[in-house]
Design a protein around this motif. Structure first.
Motif, PDB file in Angstrom:
ATOM      1  N   GLY A 114       0.838  -1.196   0.000  1.00 36.08           N
ATOM      2  CA  GLY A 114       0.000   0.000   0.000  1.00 36.08           C
ATOM      3  C   GLY A 114       0.871   1.243   0.000  1.00 36.08           C
ATOM      4  N   GLU A 115       0.647   2.107   0.967  1.00 41.01           N
ATOM      5  CA  GLU A 115       1.403   3.364   0.992  1.00 41.01           C
ATOM      6  C   GLU A 115       2.614   3.293   1.906  1.00 41.01           C
ATOM      7  N   THR A 116       2.968   2.075   2.290  1.00 42.75           N
ATOM      8  CA  THR A 116       4.162   1.910   3.119  1.00 42.75           C
ATOM      9  C   THR A 116       5.200   1.093   2.371  1.00 42.75           C
ATOM     10  N   GLY A 117       6.436   1.519   2.486  1.00 43.49           N
ATOM     11  CA  GLY A 117       7.539   0.733   1.953  1.00 43.49           C
ATOM     12  C   GLY A 117       8.412   0.302   3.124  1.00 43.49           C
ATOM     13  N   THR A 118       8.819  -0.945   3.116  1.00 44.99           N
ATOM     14  CA  THR A 118       9.749  -1.408   4.136  1.00 44.99           C
ATOM     15  C   THR A 118      11.112  -1.598   3.490  1.00 44.99           C
ATOM     16  N   LEU A 119      12.125  -0.996   4.094  1.00 48.15           N
ATOM     17  CA  LEU A 119      13.501  -1.175   3.643  1.00 48.15           C
ATOM     18  C   LEU A 119      14.200  -2.023   4.686  1.00 48.15           C
ATOM     19  N   ALA A 120      14.945  -3.010   4.245  1.00 46.39           N
ATOM     20  CA  ALA A 120      15.692  -3.814   5.203  1.00 46.39           C
ATOM     21  C   ALA A 120      17.062  -4.070   4.597  1.00 46.39           C
ATOM     22  N   HIS A 121      18.101  -3.971   5.420  1.00 47.19           N
ATOM     23  CA  HIS A 121      19.423  -4.241   4.851  1.00 47.19           C
ATOM     24  C   HIS A 121      20.422  -4.698   5.895  1.00 47.19           C
ATOM     25  N   VAL A 122      21.446  -5.362   5.342  1.00 47.66           N
ATOM     26  CA  VAL A 122      22.612  -5.809   6.100  1.00 47.66           C
ATOM     27  C   VAL A 122      23.805  -5.578   5.179  1.00 47.66           C
ATOM     28  N   GLY A 123      24.779  -4.775   5.603  1.00 51.46           N
ATOM     29  CA  GLY A 123      25.967  -4.558   4.777  1.00 51.46           C
ATOM     30  C   GLY A 123      25.917  -3.262   3.992  1.00 51.46           C
ATOM     31  N   ASP A 124      26.611  -3.229   2.839  1.00 51.72           N
ATOM     32  CA  ASP A 124      26.792  -1.952   2.136  1.00 51.72           C
ATOM     33  C   ASP A 124      26.058  -1.854   0.804  1.00 51.72           C
ATOM     34  N   SER A 125      25.142  -2.782   0.530  1.00 46.95           N
ATOM     35  CA  SER A 125      24.270  -2.569  -0.629  1.00 46.95           C
ATOM     36  C   SER A 125      23.245  -1.520  -0.209  1.00 46.95           C
ATOM     37  N   ARG A 126      22.864  -0.655  -1.146  1.00 49.14           N
ATOM     38  CA  ARG A 126      22.098   0.527  -0.750  1.00 49.14           C
ATOM     39  C   ARG A 126      20.728   0.615  -1.400  1.00 49.14           C
ATOM     40  N   LEU A 127      19.904   1.429  -0.768  1.00 41.98           N
ATOM     41  CA  LEU A 127      18.632   1.792  -1.358  1.00 41.98           C
ATOM     42  C   LEU A 127      18.539   3.320  -1.404  1.00 41.98           C
ATOM     43  N   ASP A 237      34.085  -3.664 -10.041  1.00 39.23           N
ATOM     44  CA  ASP A 237      33.394  -4.660  -9.220  1.00 39.23           C
ATOM     45  C   ASP A 237      32.135  -5.079  -9.973  1.00 39.23           C
ATOM     46  N   ASN A 238      31.479  -6.130  -9.492  1.00 41.06           N
ATOM     47  CA  ASN A 238      30.188  -6.524 -10.047  1.00 41.06           C
ATOM     48  C   ASN A 238      29.190  -5.378  -9.805  1.00 41.06           C
ATOM     49  N   ILE A 239      28.309  -5.176 -10.779  1.00 38.99           N
ATOM     50  CA  ILE A 239      27.356  -4.055 -10.701  1.00 38.99           C
ATOM     51  C   ILE A 239      25.937  -4.607 -10.787  1.00 38.99           C
ATOM     52  N   THR A 240      25.126  -4.279  -9.793  1.00 40.60           N
ATOM     53  CA  THR A 240      23.735  -4.725  -9.835  1.00 40.60           C
ATOM     54  C   THR A 240      22.805  -3.589  -9.474  1.00 40.60           C
ATOM     55  N   VAL A 241      21.756  -3.430 -10.277  1.00 41.04           N
ATOM     56  CA  VAL A 241      20.771  -2.374 -10.026  1.00 41.04           C
ATOM     57  C   VAL A 241      19.356  -2.940 -10.187  1.00 41.04           C
ATOM     58  N   VAL A 242      18.479  -2.528  -9.295  1.00 44.98           N
ATOM     59  CA  VAL A 242      17.054  -2.817  -9.434  1.00 44.98           C
ATOM     60  C   VAL A 242      16.330  -1.489  -9.275  1.00 44.98           C
ATOM     61  N   LEU A 243      15.454  -1.175 -10.230  1.00 47.33           N
ATOM     62  CA  LEU A 243      14.683   0.069 -10.182  1.00 47.33           C
ATOM     63  C   LEU A 243      13.202  -0.252 -10.007  1.00 47.33           C
ATOM     64  N   VAL A 244      12.551   0.489  -9.138  1.00 48.71           N
ATOM     65  CA  VAL A 244      11.119   0.303  -8.889  1.00 48.71           C
ATOM     66  C   VAL A 244      10.469   1.664  -8.976  1.00 48.71           C
ATOM     67  N   SER A 245       9.494   1.777  -9.855  1.00 50.94           N
ATOM     68  CA  SER A 245       8.800   3.054 -10.028  1.00 50.94           C
ATOM     69  C   SER A 245       7.356   2.889  -9.580  1.00 50.94           C
ATOM     70  N   VAL A 246       6.924   3.784  -8.702  1.00 49.11           N
ATOM     71  CA  VAL A 246       5.570   3.695  -8.125  1.00 49.11           C
ATOM     72  C   VAL A 246       4.638   4.541  -8.978  1.00 49.11           C
ATOM     73  N   GLU A 247       3.535   3.915  -9.419  1.00 51.48           N
ATOM     74  CA  GLU A 247       2.644   4.615 -10.356  1.00 51.48           C
ATOM     75  C   GLU A 247       1.211   4.625  -9.862  1.00 51.48           C
ATOM     76  N   ARG A 248       0.444   5.512 -10.424  1.00 53.25           N
ATOM     77  CA  ARG A 248      -0.962   5.633 -10.088  1.00 53.25           C
ATOM     78  C   ARG A 248      -1.717   4.362 -10.494  1.00 53.25           C
ATOM     79  N   ASP A 249      -2.718   3.987  -9.738  1.00 54.95           N
ATOM     80  CA  ASP A 249      -3.577   2.872 -10.156  1.00 54.95           C
ATOM     81  C   ASP A 249      -4.190   3.210 -11.499  1.00 54.95           C
ATOM     82  N   GLY A 250      -4.244   2.239 -12.368  1.00 54.22           N
ATOM     83  CA  GLY A 250      -4.832   2.483 -13.681  1.00 54.22           C
ATOM     84  C   GLY A 250      -3.861   3.077 -14.690  1.00 54.22           C
ATOM     85  N   ALA A 251      -2.620   3.385 -14.221  1.00 54.30           N
ATOM     86  CA  ALA A 251      -1.624   3.948 -15.147  1.00 54.30           C
ATOM     87  C   ALA A 251      -1.151   2.872 -16.106  1.00 54.30           C
TER      88      ALA A 251
END
Ligand code: CA
Length: 251
Positions: A114-127, A237-251
């Motif tokens: 819903g309107e909450t995002g949970t971030l969880a991490h261990v180490g130096d990978s970032r959000l 170094d190895n490079i990894t990216v994940v992108l998440v875009s939040v959009e309007r319902d019905g978009a």
């Protein structure tokens, strides 16, 4: 809210193996990046075990665990438990096969509910989060240099090039009781989240990453631009990216 997501992982130009790994599970609205470490490419094993373990746990109906005093939404508790289970699975694999001893992995996860995002991490990978013109790192690296920055002994600029910049103070595969850092943030339409390994942030400054996100045409192409830019800087170094875009319902 709806979302779109894309991810890309690349070996880079200096390493023989890609020990990074990522997971995107649309049904669980779960996004995870892990950066493995350990000799003989065993980092690959640790990061893969962790991603599989976290994705499987979040798909299952398993109950959440304890939270040592922190008030968290049920979904956040489940993500924390999922990462703790991943730790158990990495340690279990080491117990089964002594040659894997020393392997470990970072992990960073985002769970949308819903309107909450949970971030969880261990180490130096970032959000990171891009909201309007504001690009913000939402996770604090669990590294020795970042501890020095937070204590005022090093500047962020000194930390970037410090010889001990790769020393992580928390990882899955290490101490049995790993501390997972969990934060809940409000999510808005238009937010773009970036999860990444240090192969991106070690090569590019935050302002350069922000430029690429702002000028990207679509998420897949932006993932490719980020990886290309890190490789243009040497791809150390190895490079990894994940992108998440939040959009309007019905978009
Ligand atoms: Ca790395």
């Amino acid at each position: 809210m709806k979302f779109r997501a894309a991810g890309l992982s690349d070996t880079g130009l200096a390493r023989e193996h890609n020990e990074d790994c990522f997971g995107i599970d649309g049904a669980s609205r779960l996004f995870v990046v892990a950066d493995g470490m350990g000799g003989h490419s065993f980092g690959e094993v640790a990061s893969r075990i962790s991603i599989d373990s976290i994705v499987d746990f979040m798909k299952s109906d398993s109950a959440d665990g304890s939270v040592d005093g922190q008030e968290l939404q049920p979904q956040s508790r489940r993500l924390k438990t999922a990462i703790e289970r991943a730790q158990d699975d990495v340690l279990g694999a080491i117990e089964q096969d002594e040659s894997l001893r020393g392997m470990g992995t970072t992990v960073v996860g985002l769970l949308l509910d819903g309107e909450t995002g949970t971030l969880a991490h261990v180490g130096d990978s970032r959000l990171y989060r891009l909201r309007g013109e504001e690009f913000e790192q939402m996770t604090e690296d669990h590294t020795w240099v970042n501890e020095q920055v937070m204590a005022g002994y090093l500047t962020a600029e000194q930390a970037r090039t410090h010889p001990l910049r790769n020393v992580v103070t928390r990882a899955l595969g290490g101490e049995a009781n790993v501390q997972v850092e969990v934060t809940e943030v409000p999510v808005q339409e238009g937010d773009i989240f970036l999860l990444c390994s240090d192969g991106l942030t070690g090569m590019l400054r935050d302002s350069e990453i922000q430029d690429l996100l702002e000028n990207g045409e679509d998420l897949d192409q932006t993932c490719q631009s980020l990886v290309d830019a890190a490789n243009d800087r040497g791809g150390g170094d190895n490079i990894t990216v994940v992108l998440v875009s939040v959009e309007r319902d019905g978009a």
